[in-house]
Design an enzyme around this catalytic site. Structure first.
Site: not given
Ligand code: PAF
Length: 280
Positions: A31, A37, A61, A149-150
């Site tokens: 979110g 996004h 996480q 980015k990740d």
């Molecule tokens: O990148 C994210 O926002 C989160 O790590 C994900 C992939 C939605 C998993 O919770």
């Protein structure tokens, strides 16, 4: 646009879409949707005919001293952004539904996730891979979209998909930046004006690194030294890591290979943790 909260309903609806011959694109998010996004949603719309966005702040996480409680939750704004961008379904389960009290099964990737953020956030990737596997199982998407980015998250997800033959194709969307270069992240809103100014040195250092590579320098030691030098000029920045690695394996690279090697940075800007990377 449909909003689904129940796991059973999500499974049923996704199955109906599949049997109806639809190609499903999944955009997993926590979110607080920003243009990064939205660009993934746009790609998902191009590739698939039904787009499912998941909005779930995944407790698994976050480490015990991390920002799970403060993580920005902006449900109303997210809903509108999804509607405006033609999302078909938002999946928005509760934490209790995803991880009931007796939950005890985790997915542990053991190489790609062991370096960089895997060292500074020891249980982070286990939480990411576990929730993503659950989402893949629930939705069974043809395509799943993640942001560059990740970078390490992308590599870890690709690895579990390959290792476990998960039937989804991973698509990576480019990093979206503010006009001044700061990579978009939900955590940017924690920054004060002064912290944000210092944070700009991250993208500046990465751009300088790319300039060095473009000018013929291939030694990763030299590139790392330059990035560290630039970040060290800023009073509010504490380096967590600066690494130049292979973009698939995340293992340290000695020399730069075009399109294969990336420089990755994680820093604290006072108490705000930011990451960024650049593909050479
Ligand atoms: O990148 C994210 O926002 C989160 O790590 C994900 C992939 C939605 C998993 O919770």
């Amino acid at each position: 646009m449909q909003v689904i909260e129940s796991i059973e309903e999500m499974q049923t609806v996704a199955m109906q879409l599949r049997f109806g011959g639809h190609l499903i694109g999944l955009v997993p998010t926590m979110g607080n949707l920003h243009d990064g996004h939205i660009s993934l949603i746009k790609q998902a719309k191009e590739k698939s005919d039904k787009v499912i966005v998941t909005i779930f702040v995944n407790p698994k996480q976050f480490g015990p001293s991390e920002d799970f409680a403060e993580y920005p939750r902006t449900w109303k704004e997210d809903l509108k952004k999804c509607e405006d961008n033609g999302v078909d379904i938002i999946f928005h389960p509760s934490a209790e539904a995803m991880f009931p009290k007796d939950f005890s099964t985790y997915l542990n990737e053991e190489t790609v996730s062991e370096v960089m953020c895997g060292i500074s956030r020891p249980s982070h990737f286990k939480g990411v891979t576990t929730v993503c596997l659950k989402l893949f199982n629930l939705v069974r998407p043809d395509f799943s979209f993640f942001g560059q980015k990740d970078a390490q998250q992308c590599a870890v997800i690709k690895k579990i998909v390959r290792d476990l033959n998960i039937p989804t194709e991973i698509k990576i969307g480019e990093t979206i930046r503010e006009p001044d270069g700061l990579a978009l992240s939900s955590r940017n809103q924690y920054l004060t004006k002064l912290q944000r100014e210092d944070a700009l040195s991250i993208s500046k250092a990465l751009t300088k690194a790319k300039d060095l590579v473009d000018s013929g320098i291939k030694s990763t030691d030299r590139i790392i030294a330059e990035i560290i030098h630039m970040l060290s000029q800023k009073r509010r920045i504490r380096i967590i890591y600066v690494q130049v690695v292979d973009r698939e394996t995340m293992q340290a690279a000695k020399t730069v290979l075009q399109n294969q090697t990336i420089a990755c940075v994680a820093v604290w800007v006072d108490d705000v943790r930011l990451i960024d990377n650049i593909v050479f």
